[in-house]
Design an enzyme around this catalytic site. Sequence first.
Site, mmCIF file in Angstrom:
data_model
loop_
_atom_site.group_PDB
_atom_site.id
_atom_site.type_symbol
_atom_site.label_atom_id
_atom_site.label_comp_id
_atom_site.label_asym_id
_atom_site.label_seq_id
_atom_site.Cartn_x
_atom_site.Cartn_y
_atom_site.Cartn_z
ATOM 1 N N CYS A 23 27.698 -16.688 20.952
ATOM 2 C CA CYS A 23 28.541 -17.662 20.558
ATOM 3 C C CYS A 23 29.193 -18.984 21.143
ATOM 4 O O CYS A 23 30.339 -18.692 21.884
ATOM 5 C CB CYS A 23 29.146 -17.678 19.414
ATOM 6 N N CYS A 279 27.328 -35.085 20.771
ATOM 7 C CA CYS A 279 26.408 -33.606 20.478
ATOM 8 C C CYS A 279 26.476 -32.225 20.202
ATOM 9 O O CYS A 279 28.231 -32.308 20.459
ATOM 10 C CB CYS A 279 25.260 -34.163 21.826
ATOM 11 N N ASP A 280 26.575 -31.740 19.198
ATOM 12 C CA ASP A 280 26.794 -29.875 18.925
ATOM 13 C C ASP A 280 27.426 -29.024 20.662
ATOM 14 O O ASP A 280 27.653 -28.211 20.198
ATOM 15 C CB ASP A 280 25.410 -29.461 18.423
ATOM 16 N N CYS A 351 13.600 -24.809 34.373
ATOM 17 C CA CYS A 351 12.130 -25.786 34.690
ATOM 18 C C CYS A 351 10.400 -24.868 34.560
ATOM 19 O O CYS A 351 9.733 -25.093 34.396
ATOM 20 C CB CYS A 351 12.489 -26.576 35.740
#
Length: 385
Positions: A23, A279-280, A351
């Site tokens: 987390c 953003c989170d 990527c």
Amino acid sequence: MKQPFHAMTKPVGPACNLACEYCFYLDKAGLLYPGESGQARMSPHLLEQYVKDYIAAQPPHTPEVTFAWQGGEPTLAGLEFFETVVVLQKKHFRPGMTLRNAFQTNAVLVDENWARFFHREGFLIGVSIDGPPELHDRFRYDRGGHGSLEKALTGIGHLKAAKVDFNTLTVVNSLNAAEPQSVYRFLKSIGSTFLQFIPLVEADSKAVVSSRSVTGGQWGTFLNGVFHQWRKHDVGSVFVQLFDVVLALHMGYPASLCVHAPTCGRAVAVEKNGDVFSCDHFVDPAFRLGNLSTQSLSVMVDSPFQKAFGDAKSRDLPRECQICGFLPLCHGACPKDRLLPATGGKLNWLCEGYKAFYAETTPYFQAMARALNQRLPASEYRRFL
């Protein structure tokens, strides 16, 4: 004209009843609320201000607005808190507007009362599940070190008994990435027909990423493994978020998910004290846009700082991305995962995996797009291969 945006709201901040090993939000407690004990929730006054402001900040003719409740663990706010949410939403909604609620939970505390409430008020529930016990419980455990899957499945049982719509969110890590078919079959077996897969990429100053993180190669193998199970058996009956996004892109529609869009910045995080962040995944002082008590959401979301944050996704693409044939499907993916040095910027850690996924699945998605364009179901894609 104002553009719509999305807010991810954390009514108890990083507080959680689990101690999942990977987390990234548990550590925010010390950063955002130093010295605070307990799990205080968003105050009634701030909650009403937020509900009113979020509705008012949407463009005038927005037909539907979704409130997203996350954590930490949002059930810790208590059922009464969300009963108040619904009352406030009905008080402040605009005529002609539909309000919806999405609620992400570990499901451990979901009982019959929660399930009845979710059904009555039409909440869409997302449940965090990483696969069967040997995969889920390795990283997702409670503060006593006990696996959480059994209790999560009990919570899902309550949701199903109450006929609550739910989807599953699976964190793909170094362990379950090797078992795509097992994970996919398990999620189907518990009744999930809407699946999200989130790659675990934990930056590490010494080794680029943590040992728990999924590698690019593992990510591609996992996605392809799930994809082939899905396209052989479940097109039209099971919905995988990433596959829906990529299919829409092949049909010429814009990305519905920020990860695959040219720019970002239209999905902010709202903390329990009213602080708003870019953003989170960028909840730290450098990306604090302001506080609901002193600024409106629309001012913060449309600020020059936030616009620059969103535009950086495209502006800072390395040369390898700019010349890549898969750029229209990827756009460099999530900026938080750009960790590999490259010419003109940083390359996304995943990527290699995205390239493998796009290369293998493009013929199938193109065939599905052709089927849909001829008003046939996507499951008829084999006609066009």
